[in-house]
Scaffold this active site. Structure first.
Site, PDB file in Angstrom:
ATOM      1  N   ASN A  11       0.857  -1.183   0.065  1.00 14.71           N
ATOM      2  CA  ASN A  11      -0.084   0.058  -0.103  1.00 14.71           C
ATOM      3  C   ASN A  11       0.739   1.182   0.082  1.00 14.71           C
ATOM      4  O   ASN A  11       1.460   1.444   1.080  1.00 14.71           O
ATOM      5  CB  ASN A  11      -0.837  -0.149   1.272  1.00 14.71           C
ATOM      6  CG  ASN A  11      -1.650   1.232   1.398  1.00 14.71           C
ATOM      7  OD1 ASN A  11      -1.588   2.101   0.515  1.00 14.71           O
ATOM      8  ND2 ASN A  11      -2.361   1.407   2.590  1.00 14.71           N
ATOM      9  N   HIS A 100     -10.282   1.274   4.524  1.00 14.92           N
ATOM     10  CA  HIS A 100      -9.100   1.571   5.102  1.00 14.92           C
ATOM     11  C   HIS A 100      -9.072   2.645   6.190  1.00 14.92           C
ATOM     12  O   HIS A 100      -9.956   3.587   6.155  1.00 14.92           O
ATOM     13  CB  HIS A 100      -7.912   2.080   4.244  1.00 14.92           C
ATOM     14  CG  HIS A 100      -6.405   2.099   4.738  1.00 14.92           C
ATOM     15  ND1 HIS A 100      -6.190   3.068   5.598  1.00 14.92           N
ATOM     16  CD2 HIS A 100      -5.419   1.466   4.649  1.00 14.92           C
ATOM     17  CE1 HIS A 100      -4.907   2.653   6.221  1.00 14.92           C
ATOM     18  NE2 HIS A 100      -4.527   1.791   5.697  1.00 14.92           N
ATOM     19  N   GLU A 169      -6.194  -4.579  10.453  1.00 17.74           N
ATOM     20  CA  GLU A 169      -5.068  -3.620  10.710  1.00 17.74           C
ATOM     21  C   GLU A 169      -5.594  -2.593  11.796  1.00 17.74           C
ATOM     22  O   GLU A 169      -6.432  -1.742  11.780  1.00 17.74           O
ATOM     23  CB  GLU A 169      -5.072  -2.559   9.281  1.00 17.74           C
ATOM     24  CG  GLU A 169      -4.657  -3.194   8.196  1.00 17.74           C
ATOM     25  CD  GLU A 169      -4.071  -2.232   7.127  1.00 17.74           C
ATOM     26  OE1 GLU A 169      -2.936  -2.353   6.738  1.00 17.74           O
ATOM     27  OE2 GLU A 169      -4.667  -1.153   6.928  1.00 17.74           O
ATOM     28  N   GLY A 233       2.439  -1.071   4.579  1.00 19.97           N
ATOM     29  CA  GLY A 233       2.413   0.197   3.904  1.00 19.97           C
ATOM     30  C   GLY A 233       3.924   0.816   3.739  1.00 19.97           C
ATOM     31  O   GLY A 233       4.599   0.518   2.843  1.00 19.97           O
ATOM     32  N   GLY A 234       4.425   1.562   4.721  1.00 18.94           N
ATOM     33  CA  GLY A 234       5.816   2.216   4.629  1.00 18.94           C
ATOM     34  C   GLY A 234       6.840   1.361   4.158  1.00 18.94           C
ATOM     35  O   GLY A 234       7.399   1.644   3.314  1.00 18.94           O
TER      36      GLY A 234
HETATM   37  P1  PGA Z   1       2.102   0.591   7.872  1.00 17.97           P
HETATM   38  O1  PGA Z   1       0.641   1.018   7.019  1.00 17.97           O
HETATM   39  O2  PGA Z   1       2.604  -0.648   7.135  1.00 17.97           O
HETATM   40  O3  PGA Z   1       2.794   1.865   7.342  1.00 17.97           O
HETATM   41  O4  PGA Z   1       1.853   0.699   9.143  1.00 17.97           O
HETATM   42  C1  PGA Z   1      -0.346  -0.143   6.681  1.00 17.97           C
HETATM   43  C2  PGA Z   1      -1.490   0.209   5.890  1.00 17.97           C
HETATM   44  O5  PGA Z   1      -2.110   1.315   6.213  1.00 17.97           O
HETATM   45  O6  PGA Z   1      -1.939  -0.496   5.105  1.00 17.97           O
END
Ligand code: PGA
Length: 251
Positions: A11, A100, A169, A233-234
């Site tokens: 993502n 999300h 999440e 994500g990141g």
């Molecule tokens: P993150 O984000 O891995 O940066 O915590 C996950 C997401 O929002 O899907």
């Protein structure tokens, strides 16, 4: 070797520009050359502006592309700034992330999410449906109630669920560097899967975990019994780290 963790969804949120496409080369090569990676489902969800270039770049590969949201309206219409499932599908994009928490926080209700999921399925998109409790809900021991309510409302009136993957999440773990305790995650994902099978009549539910997944904590996360993959994500924006995370699930 078969990896039960088959889904690795990147993502990219509101990051990326045309030059970012170069960073896909390493992942394309990895997916092609590494025999353990062959059967994995790697799905990139870039911002709308990059969906078409991603599809072009990935067209001779087995890596898929997804959008990060869509409108609930299935036809063309006036909502300025909106993009619907039909338009996403017309690009040959295959997936869409819906529900999300970063959209829920901006006012997206369970009902709106339900309408979006229905529209996405009608347009033959596969849905990555996000659920998660806030820190406050967790503190009040409302995690189970919150998640099951999000699932029931989000999937209301949807009979065929085979194209819906659930992504659990916890809101407080997204982008924070914090992940739930492994025993809590075992418990929560078991509850989610049981609910999906028994109450929602899912045949073979798929559940991903998302929230601060990285190349260090994946060694713990990969052992969770009920997980089928990760929404990242990141850490997915750097190809080396993304590949590292995937590789660590191989052993
Ligand atoms: P993150 O984000 O891995 O940066 O915590 C996950 C997401 O929002 O899907």
């Amino acid at each position: 070797m078969t990896n039960k963790l088959r889904y690795f969804v990147a993502n990219w949120k509101m990051f990326g520009h045309l030059n970012s496409l170069n960073s896909l080369n390493k992942v394309i090569k990895f997916k092609k050359k590494n025999k353990n990676a062959k059967n994995l489902k790697i799905i990139y969800c870039p911002p709308f502006t990059l969906i078409h270039p991603f599809i072009q770049k990935l067209k001779n590969t087995t890596i898929k592309t997804g959008a990060q949201n869509c409108s609930f309206g299935s036809n063309y219409g006036p909502p300025t700034g909106s993009i619907n499932a039909m338009m996403i599908k017309s690009l040959k994009c295959e997936y869409v992330i819906l529900g999300h928490s970063e959209k829920r926080a901006k006012g997206e209700t369970d009902n709106i999410i339900n309408r979006k999921i229905i529209s996405a399925l009608q347009n033959n998109l596969k849905v990555i449906f996000c659920i998660g409790e806030t820190f406050g809900q967790r503190k009040k021991k409302l995690t189970k109630k919150t998640l099951l309510s999000q699932i029931s409302k989000g999937l209301k009136k949807i009979k065929n669920k085979k194209n819906i993957i659930i992504a659990y999440e916890p809101v407080w773990s997204i982008g924070s560097g914090m992940i739930p305790k492994i025993e809590d995650l075992e418990n929560t994902t078991r509850i989610i899967k049981l609910f999906l099978s028994n109450k929602m009549k899912y045949k073979n539910p798929k559940v991903l975990y998302g929230g601060s997944v990285n190349q260090k904590n994946v060694n713990l996360l990969k052992n969770i019994t009920n997980l089928d993959g990760f929404l990242i994500g990141g850490a997915s924006q750097n190809s080396n780290i993304f590949i590292d995370i995937i590789k660590k699930t191989f052993n």
